[in-house]
Structure formats: structure tokens, C-alpha cells
Design an enzyme around this catalytic site. Sequence first.
Site, short mmCIF file in Angstrom:
data_model
loop_
_atom_site.label_atom_id
_atom_site.label_comp_id
_atom_site.label_asym_id
_atom_site.label_seq_id
_atom_site.Cartn_x
_atom_site.Cartn_y
_atom_site.Cartn_z
N LYS A 178 0.87 -1.19 0.00
CA LYS A 178 0.00 0.00 0.00
C LYS A 178 0.90 1.23 0.00
O LYS A 178 1.47 1.60 1.03
CB LYS A 178 -0.87 -0.03 1.26
CG LYS A 178 -2.25 0.59 1.11
CD LYS A 178 -2.24 2.06 0.74
CE LYS A 178 -2.25 2.98 1.92
NZ LYS A 178 -1.91 4.37 1.60
N GLY A 231 5.61 4.19 9.41
CA GLY A 231 4.81 5.42 9.41
C GLY A 231 4.81 6.04 10.79
O GLY A 231 5.73 5.83 11.58
N SER A 232 3.74 6.78 11.06
CA SER A 232 3.69 7.55 12.31
C SER A 232 3.33 6.65 13.49
O SER A 232 2.66 5.63 13.32
CB SER A 232 2.63 8.65 12.16
OG SER A 232 1.37 8.03 11.92
N GLU A 234 1.08 7.24 15.64
CA GLU A 234 -0.38 7.22 15.81
C GLU A 234 -1.00 6.09 14.98
O GLU A 234 -1.75 5.25 15.49
CB GLU A 234 -1.01 8.56 15.38
CG GLU A 234 -0.58 9.76 16.17
CD GLU A 234 0.86 10.21 15.88
OE1 GLU A 234 1.32 10.02 14.73
OE2 GLU A 234 1.52 10.72 16.81
N GLY A 236 0.67 3.69 13.62
CA GLY A 236 1.34 2.45 14.03
C GLY A 236 0.62 1.77 15.19
O GLY A 236 0.46 0.55 15.23
N GLU A 253 7.74 0.21 12.21
CA GLU A 253 8.88 1.14 12.14
C GLU A 253 8.29 2.54 12.24
O GLU A 253 7.64 3.01 11.31
CB GLU A 253 9.62 0.99 10.80
CG GLU A 253 10.15 -0.40 10.53
CD GLU A 253 11.32 -0.78 11.40
OE1 GLU A 253 11.86 0.10 12.10
OE2 GLU A 253 11.68 -1.97 11.40
N CYS A 287 12.91 9.63 9.49
CA CYS A 287 12.58 9.08 10.82
C CYS A 287 13.78 9.18 11.75
O CYS A 287 13.62 9.38 12.94
CB CYS A 287 12.10 7.65 10.69
SG CYS A 287 13.24 6.62 9.76
P1 NAD Z 1 1.34 7.84 8.37
O1 NAD Z 1 1.34 6.99 9.59
O2 NAD Z 1 0.41 8.96 8.27
O3 NAD Z 1 1.06 6.92 7.07
C1 NAD Z 1 1.84 5.78 6.79
C2 NAD Z 1 1.05 4.84 5.91
O4 NAD Z 1 -0.04 4.32 6.65
C3 NAD Z 1 0.46 5.49 4.65
O5 NAD Z 1 0.58 4.61 3.55
C4 NAD Z 1 -1.00 5.66 5.04
O6 NAD Z 1 -1.86 5.67 3.94
C5 NAD Z 1 -1.21 4.41 5.87
N1 NAD Z 1 -2.40 4.47 6.74
C6 NAD Z 1 -2.97 5.56 7.29
N2 NAD Z 1 -4.07 5.19 8.01
C7 NAD Z 1 -4.16 3.84 7.92
C8 NAD Z 1 -5.06 2.88 8.45
N3 NAD Z 1 -6.12 3.23 9.20
N4 NAD Z 1 -4.85 1.58 8.17
C9 NAD Z 1 -3.78 1.21 7.44
N5 NAD Z 1 -2.91 2.07 6.88
C10 NAD Z 1 -3.09 3.38 7.13
O7 NAD Z 1 2.87 8.29 8.21
P2 NAD Z 1 3.50 9.26 7.11
O8 NAD Z 1 3.04 10.63 7.42
O9 NAD Z 1 3.29 8.70 5.75
O10 NAD Z 1 5.07 9.10 7.43
C11 NAD Z 1 5.69 9.87 8.39
C12 NAD Z 1 5.97 9.03 9.62
O11 NAD Z 1 6.67 7.83 9.27
C13 NAD Z 1 6.88 9.74 10.60
O12 NAD Z 1 6.40 9.57 11.92
C14 NAD Z 1 8.21 9.02 10.43
O13 NAD Z 1 9.07 9.10 11.52
C15 NAD Z 1 7.78 7.64 10.13
N6 NAD Z 1 8.86 6.88 9.44
C16 NAD Z 1 9.52 5.90 10.14
C17 NAD Z 1 10.57 5.20 9.55
C18 NAD Z 1 11.32 4.13 10.31
O14 NAD Z 1 12.04 3.36 9.69
N7 NAD Z 1 11.21 4.06 11.61
C19 NAD Z 1 10.92 5.49 8.24
C20 NAD Z 1 10.23 6.49 7.55
C21 NAD Z 1 9.18 7.17 8.17
#
Ligand code: NAD
Length: 480
Positions: A178, A231-232, A234, A236, A253, A287
Amino acid sequence: MSYPNQLFLAGQWRDGGGGTFADLNPATEEKLTDVSAASPADVDEAVAAARAQLSGEWAALPGSRRGVILNRVADLIDRDAELLARLEALDIGKPVGQPAVLDLPNAARTFRHFAGWADKITGQVIPTDGYLGRPAHSYTRREPVGVIAAIIPWNTPLMITAWKLAPALAAGNTVVVKPPEDAPLSILHLAKLIEEAGVPDGVVSVLPGLGNVTGQALIDHPGVDKISFTGSPEVGRHVGVAAARSFKRVTLELGGKSPQIILADADLEAAIGGTAMGLFFNQGQVCAAGTRVLVHRSLYTDVVDALAGSASQQVLGDPLDPATTMGALVSKKQQDRVLGYIEKGRSEGARLVTGGARPERPGYFVQPTIFADVHNDMTIAREEIFGPVGSVIPFDDPAEAIRIANTTTYGLAATIWTRDVSAAHALAGQVRAGAVGVNGWAPIDAALPWGGMKSSGVGRELGWSGILANTEEKVVTVVL
Ligand code: NAD
């Protein structure tokens, strides 16, 4: 230029049943394309195709053949590197040279690294006390987990997709990806390369769509065995709860608030260069960004001045112009979020040394920003900003530096700048973070495990840990 904007579902390129969403160029605010979105029915179909391959053509391929295919994907990424870098620059707003030097070589290297593992995933023979007085031969097998849902963020989409796909495929899993709604294009091009490399239909599907529709359908799907989410925190947490409901395996992650600790004996020139990169690379949307700069008090003024100098040398502009060192943030939402944090920093009493505003131009740009006189309990030192904003905090001795470094809910990365080898190893052992760099910011490599402690995540990707995370261990006992 035409952009890939359809679903890649079970080997077919087609429109999804979930309508479309607009994909913008954040540096111009103009629309690049309307991307087709996957509906829950499309998710059902992709998961069914992925499940079928677990006992189909894919399951029958020996690891060595999977390795050949993964090597082909790597070669195709190299072949199309220029196009992929351009797609990421247009879609995310990052300077085109950055994916060219980091994301794309790293993605290709990741596929090659795991191509090498594909025929080396072995178990163990384990001596036991036998069975009811008879000898027994016991051994373990590492088997694929099954269908993996890979959910990707927008900041480094191609590289993170490679981190999830390559180990999963090496271990014989199938994957439904996704992509992020803000930046799906490079992943959709990767799907073309996966098709060209000869990955059998259905082994990988790529389903763009909205998080709360396509992503939600995937994480709730009973046919998905594991969720690999980046992702974030929240989202996560939400993913973790969904996984727990049906006991899906899960890797999370998440974000970070990583410290960069500059000791009194550091090579200052190297430390400033590395620290500035840790603050401003990819507009700070990393991140592992080293957003809390902890500096020995004897160097404090020098470091604040030097980081302000680095900020003022950044060239904000068109991400496709090779002279640009800092592009736009990914979206208006992200720009507003970062400007909101800057305002919070001011109102809580931090000293704004440079930056702090959006420049007068179209696009979601934010000036590189340095705050001094920051206390670790201020919002800008506690929460992940995900933008080009650094907080500089003084300390008097290494013990205080570690205390400040560890006073955070996050634990993804840390950097230590020192010439003292003993201090480097001691502090590396004391800091609570999944990855520690000494005299270099955030070294990442397909061979090294990647992941966070505390709120920065659960589990590890990459290296042998990536294989463990993508396999189930089975024990077989033969009574002799
Ligand atoms: P996000 O959590 O908003 O979105 C991440 C993904 O989750 C997107 O594809 C989004 O469409 C999907 N998503 C959103 N709601 C969902 C749901 N209800 N069910 C399933 N999937 C859903 O994060 P973002 O804004 O895209 O990325 C930024 C965040 O990612 C930052 O907090 C950053 O630190 C983190 N990040 C972490 C790493 C790591 O390796 N630790 C690497 C890159 C980014």
C-alpha cells in the site's frame, strides 16, 4: 511526462474500484496526476492472488531462482535510476540528487543483499533427550510467514518498499504493497520493474489508495498473515491493535526524536557537517533525523553559529535543479504542522537563531530553522516535527548528555561525535536507540538490522533480522 497511476493487481494494470485521488507536486502545488484507488474488493482480490501463490508457481521456485529474480529487480532499479529519482523529486519535493545518491542505490543494494540470502535460509539440527526412551532426530525449518501487507510512508517510499519486499520475497512470502497517498509514483514504477523481472503474477500487488480505506481493508483482512508498517506512531498504534485482534505478525517502524551528541573533543568540522545533514536531509523528513543536538557547553556557541551558517547556505528551490539542496515539504498539511511547531518553540521560550518561516514562493517550503536555548521538556524537543527544524541543547558532562538523550519516548537512532574511542563505545552502550552512529549520521545498509526501541517501533528489518522477521520457525522431530 506520463505517470503510472493505476493499480498493479495480480499481474494486471487496471483502475481500482475506490475512485481516484489527486497526487500533487509539492514544489509547485500543481497536480501531477489522478491516481486510481483500491477498494476493499480490490484488496480481497490481491490477497487471494497472493495466497494462491503460496502454494503455486512461486512456492515451487527454489531459493536460488528467487535470488535470480531479486537480482534482476536490482539491475532494473539501476537501469531506471534517473527516472525513479525524477519521480521522487516531483512527487515528494526532495532535491533530485538525494534519491540518486541514497534511496536508489540503497534499494538496489537491498534487493541484491536479499537475493544472496534467498538460497541460504537454513534451520538447525538440535540434539534432544529423545522420545519415550527412543532416539529422535529434531531439526528446524524457516518457512515463509505467508501474505504480507506492506504499508509505506511518503518520505522515502521506494527505499522503504525495497526494505520490505526484498527480505519478504527472499524468504518466499507474497506481498500486497500500500503506497502512501502523497507519493505513490516511484513505487508504481517499481511495480513495472517487478513485472519485467519475471516475478510471477500475484506474488506482488501494489494497491494505491487512502489509508483509512485501502490500508484499513488490508490490516483487517483475514487472509493477511503479517503487517509490515512504516509510518507515524499514531497510525502504528492503530495497526498494532488491528494485528493483535487476529494475531497477525507485525513489524512497526515508527518515528524518532534522535539525539546527536557532540562531546568536547569532537572533530568539530566533521560534527557540524554530519549534524547539519542529520537535520536538513530530505527537508528533515527522516525518521532518524537528529533533531536534538546535544552539545558540550564549551562548544555550544560555536555549534549554534555553525549550524545557523549551514542553514543559511541551504539553497531552497526547484527539486529538479541540481543546485537545489533543500526542496519542499511533501504537503500543505506537513508545512502547516512544521510551522505550528516553530510557533510553539517560540512561544515556549526557545531562541530562534535562524529560519522559522515559509519563503515567499509557491510550494510547501519551510526555511531551515535552528532553535537554541532549548530545554528537553519543551514541545519542540519532545515531539517529532518531521521538518527542517533543529533544537540545540547544552550539557556539562557525558552522563548528563545520556540522561537528556534518553529522556524521550522515542528510541530510533543516535549519533555520537567524539575522538575518544572509549567514550564512544561507553555512550553507544548507554543510549536507548536501535541504531547508533559514531562520527557519522545514521549509517544504513541492507546488511544492518533497522528498527527502534520504545515508541519508535516493534521488531527489526534488514540483515539476518529481516529474514527472521519474514519467516516462521517450525520444529520437526522424527522418532528413530
Ligand atoms: P502515516 O502513519 O500517516 O502513514 C503511513 C502509511 O499508513 C500510509 O501509507 C498511510 O496511507 C497508511 N495508513 C494511514 N491510516 C491507515 C489505516 N487506518 N490503516 C492502514 N494504513 C493506514 O505516516 P507518514 O506521514 O506517511 O510518514 C511519516 C511518519 O513515518 C513519521 O512519523 C516518520 O518518523 C515515520 N517513518 C519511520 C521510519 C522508520 O524506519 N522508523 C521510516 C520512515 C518514516
